[in-house]
Enzyme design. Structure first.
Site, short mmCIF file in Angstrom:
data_model
loop_
_atom_site.label_atom_id
_atom_site.label_comp_id
_atom_site.label_asym_id
_atom_site.label_seq_id
_atom_site.Cartn_x
_atom_site.Cartn_y
_atom_site.Cartn_z
CG HIS A 159 -2.08 0.92 1.11
ND1 HIS A 159 -1.96 2.28 1.22
CD2 HIS A 159 -3.38 0.66 0.83
CE1 HIS A 159 -3.15 2.83 1.04
NE2 HIS A 159 -4.03 1.88 0.79
CG ASP B 172 -8.52 -4.78 -1.89
OD1 ASP B 172 -9.70 -4.64 -1.55
OD2 ASP B 172 -7.91 -3.98 -2.61
#
Ligand code: ACO
Length: 392
Positions: A275, A329
């Site tokens: 990320h 996710d």
């Protein structure tokens, strides 16, 4: 090179333009009091409240109120907001008829973007300086987006959409409209927590898109429709679908190490990992993993979860030193799958949640608006002589 060409056109005395950063990486594009991310410590907060506390104690509608209006609602404010949302959950039969004309093979995100934009045709009054108008638009969008997602799911199966149930709270009603079954209370509570976790995440691509659209003073339905279109891209929403595909490809736990080593050697991106903001495990992944465990304890184990945990453990050695850990996710797809949600609805569900954040940014943008109009660095030709068609 690029900077030099820009400076050449800058009049004397004008400050030099800032350096070009592709994707505006690290460039502050707004000031905001909505969401804070500490990517080194793995802390995410909405309006100063840790997302862990909100996911375990709050409801999605209370969190949406907090995001949009900046403070937790009183009991009567929350009651009124919940009632208003409940009253506005139905969508016009004309919108349902329009959705029936969509191709059933079309992606649900395209259906959602079109349906959200169509709300602007039905509620065309635009009174951006009127708090009642703002309140009404927030209520309408939060109320109707889930109904439209569920309606398209039934329509594409050749069925008529079912009406919302007034006795069911927000998350339970969505699952009911989608699956045509009243969900177990624990499943509904877990889904509500998932909505809280996805409700806001500062100036990501779709939220930036929402703010740019808002800055033109267009209507909030156009703001949400543009954000839905931006979320639809595979670099933004949608990695949780890819995680399930990847886990299926790996197949069994004993194949994890060899698969991962090969993927890293081939410089593949491991889906659900990494990320831009977080250098530790995404706090939302930590909570989603706990929710997944609750779900599996109650409704039966998913062997894919063991595979995911093994992958996380092995990846910690290989990718952890580079600050690459599971993101939001990684476990969300496993949760949604257990809730009986089809894979191509994962991103529309993200939109159901994120509409709260988009609307918070819409309202904040209106409070101190200046239209977005960045500069560019022109790299094309100049001074060309036009040639008649016959000479080209
Ligand atoms: N697997 C393996 N290596 C990775 C991964 C990954 N998932 N993510 C980053 N890296 C590596 C890169 O290969 C690169 O290595 P290098 O320096 O040796 O070349 C380094 O880490 C930096 O990578 P970037 O792509 O520059 O990192 P960035 O911060 O731009 O990427 C992103 C963030 C796009 C999320 C990336 O981690 C990724 O593609 N992850 C997989 C897809 C995914 O899970 N997306 C969902 C994100 S959460 C969301 O949007 C809701």
């Amino acid at each position: 090179m690029a900077e030099a060409s820009l400076d050449a056109g800058t009049p004397a005395g004008t400050p030099a333009a800032p350096p070009f950063r592709p994707g505006l990486e690290g460039v502050p594009a707004t000031q905001s009091a909505i969401c804070d991310i500490d990517g080194r410590k793995g802390i995410l907060s909405y309006r100063g409240y840790a997302v862990d506390d909100l996911a375990s104690q709050s409801s999605f509608l209370e969190t949406a109120y907090l995001l949009v209006w900046g403070t937790l609602p009183t009991a009567s404010q929350l009651e009124e907001f919940q009632q208003e949302v409940q009253m506005h959950r139905r969508v016009s039969f004309r919108i349902r008829d329009m959705m029936k004309s969509f191709p059933s093979a079309g992606h649900p995100m395209d259906a959602l973007q079109s349906s959200a934009a169509s709300l602007g045709l039905f509620y065309s009054r635009r009174a951006l300086d009127n708090p009642e108008y703002i309140y009404g638009a927030v209520v309408r969008l939060i109320a109707k987006i889930p109904t439209m997602v569920a309606a398209f799911q039934l329509i594409r199966k050749g069925q008529d959409p079912i009406q919302p149930r007034d006795d069911l709270p927000y998350a339970a009603n969505f699952l009911y409209m989608l699956t045509e079954r009243e969900p177990d209370p624990l499943a509904a509570r877990i889904f509500d927590a998932c909505l809280i976790l996805h409700a806001e995440h500062s100036l990501n691509a779709s939220t930036f898109s929402a703010r740019v659209t808002a800055s033109t003073l267009t209507d909030p339905y156009a703001v949400v429709a543009s954000a839905v279109g931006t979320l639809a891209g595979p670099l933004h929403g949608g990695a949780n679908e890819d995680v399930l595909e990847m886990l299926e490809l790996i197949g069994t736990e004993d194949r994890v190490e060899a698969w991962l080593d090969q993927a890293i050697a081939e410089k593949q991106k491991i889906m659900g990992f990494g990320h831009r903001e977080y250098k530790v495990k995404d706090p939302r992944a930590v909570i989603l993993q706990q929710l997944a465990e609750q779900l599996f304890d109650q409704f039966g184990h998913d062997p894919m979860y063991d595979l995911a945990r093994k992958l996380e453990a092995v990846a910690a050695d290989r990718l952890g030193p580079k600050g690459i850990y599971p993101n939001v996710d990684f476990y969300s797809g496993l949760v949604y799958r257990k809730l009986g949600i089809p894979e191509d609805l994962f991103t529309p569900i993200f939109a159901i949640a994120r509409v709260a954040g988009w609307l918070a940014h819409w309202k904040e943008q209106l409070g101190a608006n200046r239209i977005y109009r960045p500069s560019q660095i022109y790299t094309g030709p100049s001074g060309l002589t036009w040639q008649p068609l016959s000479e080209r």
